[in-house]
Scaffold this motif. Structure first.
Motif, PDB file in Angstrom:
ATOM      1  N   SER A   1      39.596   9.218 -15.347  1.00  0.00           N
ATOM      2  CA  SER A   1      39.919   7.998 -16.088  1.00  0.00           C
ATOM      3  C   SER A   1      40.643   6.995 -15.187  1.00  0.00           C
ATOM      4  CB  SER A   1      40.800   8.347 -17.297  1.00  0.00           C
ATOM      5  OG  SER A   1      41.117   7.196 -18.037  1.00  0.00           O
ATOM      6  N   LEU A   2      41.665   7.457 -14.459  1.00  0.00           N
ATOM      7  CA  LEU A   2      42.419   6.599 -13.558  1.00  0.00           C
ATOM      8  C   LEU A   2      41.593   6.200 -12.338  1.00  0.00           C
ATOM      9  CD1 LEU A   2      45.381   5.463 -13.024  1.00  0.00           C
ATOM     10  CD2 LEU A   2      45.592   7.416 -11.478  1.00  0.00           C
ATOM     11  N   TRP A   3      40.859   7.157 -11.777  1.00  0.00           N
ATOM     12  CA  TRP A   3      40.060   6.879 -10.594  1.00  0.00           C
ATOM     13  C   TRP A   3      39.054   5.766 -10.852  1.00  0.00           C
ATOM     14  CZ3 TRP A   3      38.375  12.692 -10.011  1.00  0.00           C
ATOM     15  CH2 TRP A   3      39.507  13.469  -9.743  1.00  0.00           C
ATOM     16  N   VAL A   4      38.309   5.907 -11.945  1.00  0.00           N
ATOM     17  CA  VAL A   4      37.248   4.946 -12.238  1.00  0.00           C
ATOM     18  C   VAL A   4      37.838   3.591 -12.623  1.00  0.00           C
ATOM     19  CG1 VAL A   4      35.306   4.434 -13.768  1.00  0.00           C
ATOM     20  CG2 VAL A   4      35.616   6.760 -12.883  1.00  0.00           C
ATOM     21  N   GLU A   5      38.951   3.590 -13.360  1.00  0.00           N
ATOM     22  CA  GLU A   5      39.573   2.327 -13.747  1.00  0.00           C
ATOM     23  C   GLU A   5      39.984   1.521 -12.519  1.00  0.00           C
ATOM     24  OE1 GLU A   5      43.630   0.608 -15.819  1.00  0.00           O
ATOM     25  OE2 GLU A   5      42.889   2.576 -16.434  1.00  0.00           O
ATOM     26  N   ARG A   6      40.509   2.204 -11.525  1.00  0.00           N
ATOM     27  CA  ARG A   6      40.982   1.506 -10.339  1.00  0.00           C
ATOM     28  C   ARG A   6      39.866   0.741  -9.630  1.00  0.00           C
ATOM     29  NH1 ARG A   6      43.975   4.163  -4.987  1.00  0.00           N
ATOM     30  NH2 ARG A   6      43.521   2.413  -3.581  1.00  0.00           N
ATOM     31  N   PHE A   7      38.669   1.337  -9.558  1.00  0.00           N
ATOM     32  CA  PHE A   7      37.596   0.736  -8.765  1.00  0.00           C
ATOM     33  C   PHE A   7      36.516   0.039  -9.595  1.00  0.00           C
ATOM     34  CE2 PHE A   7      39.291   4.216  -6.161  1.00  0.00           C
ATOM     35  CZ  PHE A   7      39.666   3.486  -5.036  1.00  0.00           C
ATOM     36  N   MET A   8      36.477   0.308 -10.906  1.00  0.00           N
ATOM     37  CA  MET A   8      35.381  -0.249 -11.702  1.00  0.00           C
ATOM     38  C   MET A   8      35.856  -1.011 -12.939  1.00  0.00           C
ATOM     39  SD  MET A   8      32.769   3.015 -11.432  1.00  0.00           S
ATOM     40  CE  MET A   8      31.447   2.199 -12.299  1.00  0.00           C
TER      41      MET A   8
ATOM     42  N   LYS B   1      38.719  -1.411 -16.535  1.00  0.00           N
ATOM     43  CA  LYS B   1      39.344  -0.679 -17.639  1.00  0.00           C
ATOM     44  C   LYS B   1      38.340   0.046 -18.531  1.00  0.00           C
ATOM     45  CE  LYS B   1      43.224  -3.939 -17.955  1.00  0.00           C
ATOM     46  NZ  LYS B   1      44.276  -2.981 -17.609  1.00  0.00           N
ATOM     47  N   TRP B   2      37.267  -0.661 -18.932  1.00  0.00           N
ATOM     48  CA  TRP B   2      36.310  -0.027 -19.840  1.00  0.00           C
ATOM     49  C   TRP B   2      35.668   1.196 -19.207  1.00  0.00           C
ATOM     50  CZ3 TRP B   2      34.053   1.849 -23.784  1.00  0.00           C
ATOM     51  CH2 TRP B   2      32.713   2.231 -23.756  1.00  0.00           C
ATOM     52  N   TRP B   3      35.221   1.074 -17.964  1.00  0.00           N
ATOM     53  CA  TRP B   3      34.568   2.197 -17.309  1.00  0.00           C
ATOM     54  C   TRP B   3      35.538   3.355 -17.094  1.00  0.00           C
ATOM     55  CZ3 TRP B   3      29.684   1.975 -17.872  1.00  0.00           C
ATOM     56  CH2 TRP B   3      29.015   0.755 -17.835  1.00  0.00           C
ATOM     57  N   GLY B   4      36.796   3.038 -16.789  1.00  0.00           N
ATOM     58  CA  GLY B   4      37.795   4.090 -16.648  1.00  0.00           C
ATOM     59  C   GLY B   4      38.034   4.810 -17.953  1.00  0.00           C
ATOM     60  N   PHE B   5      38.150   4.039 -19.022  1.00  0.00           N
ATOM     61  CA  PHE B   5      38.328   4.642 -20.341  1.00  0.00           C
ATOM     62  C   PHE B   5      37.131   5.520 -20.685  1.00  0.00           C
ATOM     63  CE2 PHE B   5      37.292   4.336 -24.901  1.00  0.00           C
ATOM     64  CZ  PHE B   5      38.365   5.040 -25.409  1.00  0.00           C
ATOM     65  N   LEU B   6      35.910   5.011 -20.439  1.00  0.00           N
ATOM     66  CA  LEU B   6      34.704   5.773 -20.768  1.00  0.00           C
ATOM     67  C   LEU B   6      34.638   7.076 -19.978  1.00  0.00           C
ATOM     68  CD1 LEU B   6      31.980   5.829 -22.297  1.00  0.00           C
ATOM     69  CD2 LEU B   6      30.959   4.709 -20.300  1.00  0.00           C
ATOM     70  N   ALA B   7      34.955   7.017 -18.683  1.00  0.00           N
ATOM     71  CA  ALA B   7      34.896   8.226 -17.846  1.00  0.00           C
ATOM     72  C   ALA B   7      35.852   9.293 -18.365  1.00  0.00           C
ATOM     73  CB  ALA B   7      35.220   7.876 -16.399  1.00  0.00           C
ATOM     74  N   GLY B   8      37.072   8.887 -18.718  1.00  0.00           N
ATOM     75  CA  GLY B   8      38.050   9.857 -19.201  1.00  0.00           C
ATOM     76  C   GLY B   8      37.756  10.341 -20.598  1.00  0.00           C
ATOM     77  N   PHE B   9      37.381   9.419 -21.490  1.00  0.00           N
ATOM     78  CA  PHE B   9      37.173   9.788 -22.884  1.00  0.00           C
ATOM     79  C   PHE B   9      35.958  10.696 -23.032  1.00  0.00           C
ATOM     80  CE2 PHE B   9      35.956   9.241 -27.309  1.00  0.00           C
ATOM     81  CZ  PHE B   9      37.175   9.325 -27.954  1.00  0.00           C
ATOM     82  N   THR B  10      34.865  10.412 -22.299  1.00  0.00           N
ATOM     83  CA  THR B  10      33.690  11.273 -22.406  1.00  0.00           C
ATOM     84  C   THR B  10      33.974  12.673 -21.874  1.00  0.00           C
ATOM     85  OG1 THR B  10      32.893  10.293 -20.318  1.00  0.00           O
ATOM     86  CG2 THR B  10      31.939   9.454 -22.366  1.00  0.00           C
ATOM     87  N   PHE B  11      34.806  12.753 -20.819  1.00  0.00           N
ATOM     88  CA  PHE B  11      35.175  14.085 -20.322  1.00  0.00           C
ATOM     89  C   PHE B  11      35.988  14.841 -21.368  1.00  0.00           C
ATOM     90  CE2 PHE B  11      37.766  17.064 -17.810  1.00  0.00           C
ATOM     91  CZ  PHE B  11      36.754  17.721 -17.118  1.00  0.00           C
ATOM     92  N   ALA B  12      36.956  14.146 -21.984  1.00  0.00           N
ATOM     93  CA  ALA B  12      37.799  14.795 -22.983  1.00  0.00           C
ATOM     94  C   ALA B  12      37.005  15.188 -24.223  1.00  0.00           C
ATOM     95  CB  ALA B  12      38.955  13.869 -23.369  1.00  0.00           C
ATOM     96  N   ILE B  13      36.122  14.289 -24.678  1.00  0.00           N
ATOM     97  CA  ILE B  13      35.377  14.589 -25.897  1.00  0.00           C
ATOM     98  C   ILE B  13      34.416  15.743 -25.667  1.00  0.00           C
ATOM     99  CG2 ILE B  13      33.308  13.128 -25.729  1.00  0.00           C
ATOM    100  CD1 ILE B  13      35.710  13.344 -28.726  1.00  0.00           C
ATOM    101  N   GLY B  14      33.924  15.878 -24.439  1.00  0.00           N
ATOM    102  CA  GLY B  14      33.101  17.038 -24.118  1.00  0.00           C
ATOM    103  C   GLY B  14      33.870  18.333 -24.302  1.00  0.00           C
ATOM    104  N   TRP B  15      35.127  18.338 -23.859  1.00  0.00           N
ATOM    105  CA  TRP B  15      35.941  19.544 -24.020  1.00  0.00           C
ATOM    106  C   TRP B  15      36.267  19.812 -25.484  1.00  0.00           C
ATOM    107  CZ3 TRP B  15      36.094  23.709 -21.732  1.00  0.00           C
ATOM    108  CH2 TRP B  15      36.127  23.827 -20.342  1.00  0.00           C
ATOM    109  N   VAL B  16      36.414  18.769 -26.276  1.00  0.00           N
ATOM    110  CA  VAL B  16      36.672  18.968 -27.712  1.00  0.00           C
ATOM    111  C   VAL B  16      35.461  19.635 -28.362  1.00  0.00           C
ATOM    112  CG1 VAL B  16      37.065  17.800 -29.913  1.00  0.00           C
ATOM    113  CG2 VAL B  16      38.326  17.077 -27.876  1.00  0.00           C
ATOM    114  N   ILE B  17      34.254  19.171 -28.015  1.00  0.00           N
ATOM    115  CA  ILE B  17      33.044  19.807 -28.541  1.00  0.00           C
ATOM    116  C   ILE B  17      32.982  21.265 -28.096  1.00  0.00           C
ATOM    117  CG2 ILE B  17      30.519  19.810 -28.464  1.00  0.00           C
ATOM    118  CD1 ILE B  17      30.667  16.750 -28.117  1.00  0.00           C
ATOM    119  N   ALA B  18      33.334  21.517 -26.832  1.00  0.00           N
ATOM    120  CA  ALA B  18      33.335  22.891 -26.325  1.00  0.00           C
ATOM    121  C   ALA B  18      34.321  23.756 -27.095  1.00  0.00           C
ATOM    122  CB  ALA B  18      33.673  22.902 -24.837  1.00  0.00           C
ATOM    123  N   GLY B  19      35.426  23.153 -27.548  1.00  0.00           N
ATOM    124  CA  GLY B  19      36.386  23.914 -28.337  1.00  0.00           C
ATOM    125  C   GLY B  19      35.758  24.496 -29.592  1.00  0.00           C
ATOM    126  N   GLY B  20      34.831  23.745 -30.190  1.00  0.00           N
ATOM    127  CA  GLY B  20      34.146  24.252 -31.375  1.00  0.00           C
ATOM    128  C   GLY B  20      33.106  25.298 -31.031  1.00  0.00           C
TER     129      GLY B  20
END
Length: 446
Positions: free
Chosen positions: A74-81, A83-102
């Motif tokens: 999230s931080l890496w992508v935000e720095r170079f690309m 705010k939106w892309w940074g948010f998307l990179a982090g949120f999609t990674f996190a939401i993937g783990w939430v799905i895996a939790g189920g």
């Protein structure tokens, strides 16, 4: 003064996070499906998937060292690309783990049921799933070090059992079981690659431990050696597995490793191997779903992209308790949803998990390339630099392309649905996010 977790994680804790975050049900339950598709060739399919993870780990190692942070991609992508892309990179990674939790939570419940054959009905698998997810959430709330020590102990047991199984079972291998190597042709081989990728998904999770790592230089070493550990361990074990049981006799109703261990070592061997499968699923939830997703949410709340309560740190335990609680609640809901409609969880949502992580990884790889292009002076000062650049970013992108082709070529509507929810996410981001960002001149505290 704003509270932040202490830096308590050492090399072995981070290594265990990477090994344990490999998706447990992908190795111990769904491998039977991969073998059904590719036969003995599934060994090579899973090896390719594991190597693509290794390439990805190496490609992201400089970012992990240069910007150690709980927000990671999230931080890496935000720095170079931006705010939106940074948010998307982090949120999609996190939401993937939430799905895996189920999905992994349900698998954990099913694996637990093996120990209690007298218990019948779906209620008990759901009960065990929710019970253990709750225990693991409590361990995360009690402190990062408590959870990390538990993870390390479980991973050491798991790797030890798998190594022993492989070494002892080696003498009973029947080489005839490896022919024909590709009974379903090259199509079966490629069809098994996405299943192998799902099995190895999650290892990049240890990058989110950067904010709690005592020595940031431990991150790249753990990234690489955890990859080598699980690739070597599971490839060796899969070779022994297929040498013990003909590919067309492997059942998808239980872990093929449990079946193989029972065939060679009797009930005691099956018991120990099923316990190992339980540990694999448990470690995936303990420091994958509950640790990583809550840390991403913490970092994004700090940046103003998510509600502020996700950034709350408990003054005694030093953990983002509300983030952990939210991930726990989402995992429980998905377990209940999966019990009612397993196809929704294991087919549609699990495919969306793969899509979400492909998006996150692609953005992170682009950020890694931009890091070299735009901040070379900073890269030169790093204590660890990736070798043979740009080989590994290129190999990582090729691997992502192969996985996307194998996963989505037969289900284009999955991509359409993914585009829809990411579009909705973009609209909500534009409406609700606060116009602020952390000071990029120094990393956040966590």
């Amino acid at each position: 003064m704003e509270l932040a977790p202490e830096k308590k994680l050492g090399y072995w804790h981070i290594w265990a996070l990477g090994v344990g975050a490999v998706i447990g049900d992908g190795i111990f339950l769904l491998m039977g499906e991969g073998i059904a598709l590719a036969g003995p060739g599934a060994i090579a399919s899973y090896l390719i998937a594991g190597l693509s993870q290794l390439f990805l780990m190496i490609a992201l190692s400089e970012l992990a060292v240069g910007m150690p942070n709980s927000g990671a991609m999230s931080l890496w992508v935000e720095r170079f690309m931006g705010k939106w892309w940074g948010f998307l990179a982090g949120f999609t990674f996190a939401i993937g783990w939430v799905i895996a939790g189920g999905s992994v939570g349900l698998a954990l419940g099913q694996i637990t049921m093996w120990f209690f054959p007298q218990l019948e009905g779906s209620f008990w698998s759901i009960f065990f799933a929710i019970f253990f997810i709750s225990i693991f959430a409590l361990l995360n709330i009690l402190g990062t070090q408590v959870a990390a020590r538990t993870q390390l102990g479980l991973v050491l047991i798991m790797t030890g059992v798998m190594a022993l199984f492989s070494l002892i079972g080696l003498k009973d291998i029947n080489m005839e079981h490896f022919t024909p190597f590709l009974p379903n042709g090259i199509d079966g081989f490629w069809a098994a690659v996405p299943l192998g990728t799902y099995a190895y998904l999650g290892a990049v999770t240890l990058a989110t431990a950067g904010g709690e790592c005592r020595n940031p230089r431990d991150l790249p070493k753990a990234l690489i050696w955890s990859s080598i550990t699980f690739i070597g361990l599971y490839t060796f074990a899969q070779i022994v597995l297929q040498g013990l049981i003909p590919w067309d006799q492997i059942s998808m109703n239980q872990s093929p490793f449990t079946t193989a261990a029972e065939q060679v070592f009797g009930f005691a061997g099956a018991f120990i191997m099923n316990m190992t499968a339980w540990i694999a699923a448990a470690t995936c939830i303990l420091m994958g779903t509950l640790f990583s997703a809550s840390r991403i949410f913490y970092a994004q709340a700090r940046s103003g992209y998510l509600p502020a309560f996700f950034a709350y740190i408990h003054p005694k335990t030093g953990t983002p308790v509300y983030g952990i609680a939210a991930v726990w609640a989402a995992s429980v809901v998905l377990v209940l949803l999966g019990a009612v409609n397993p196809d929704l969880l294991y087919v549609e949502l699990s495919t969306q998990l793969v899509l979400a992580w492909m998006v996150s990884w692609t953005l992170a790889l682009i950020a890694a390339i931009l890091y070299r292009k735009n901040s070379m002076q900073e890269v030169k000062q790093l204590s660890w630099k990736q070798p043979l650049y740009p080989l590994f970013p290129i190999l990582g992108l090729i691997g992502i392309g192969i996985v996307c082709y194998g996963t989505f070529v037969g289900s284009p509507m999955t991509l359409v649905r993914g585009a829809i929810w990411m579009g909705i996410l973009y609209v909500l981001f534009k409406i609700f996010h606060k116009d602020q960002s952390p000071d990029q001149s120094k990393p956040q505290a966590m």
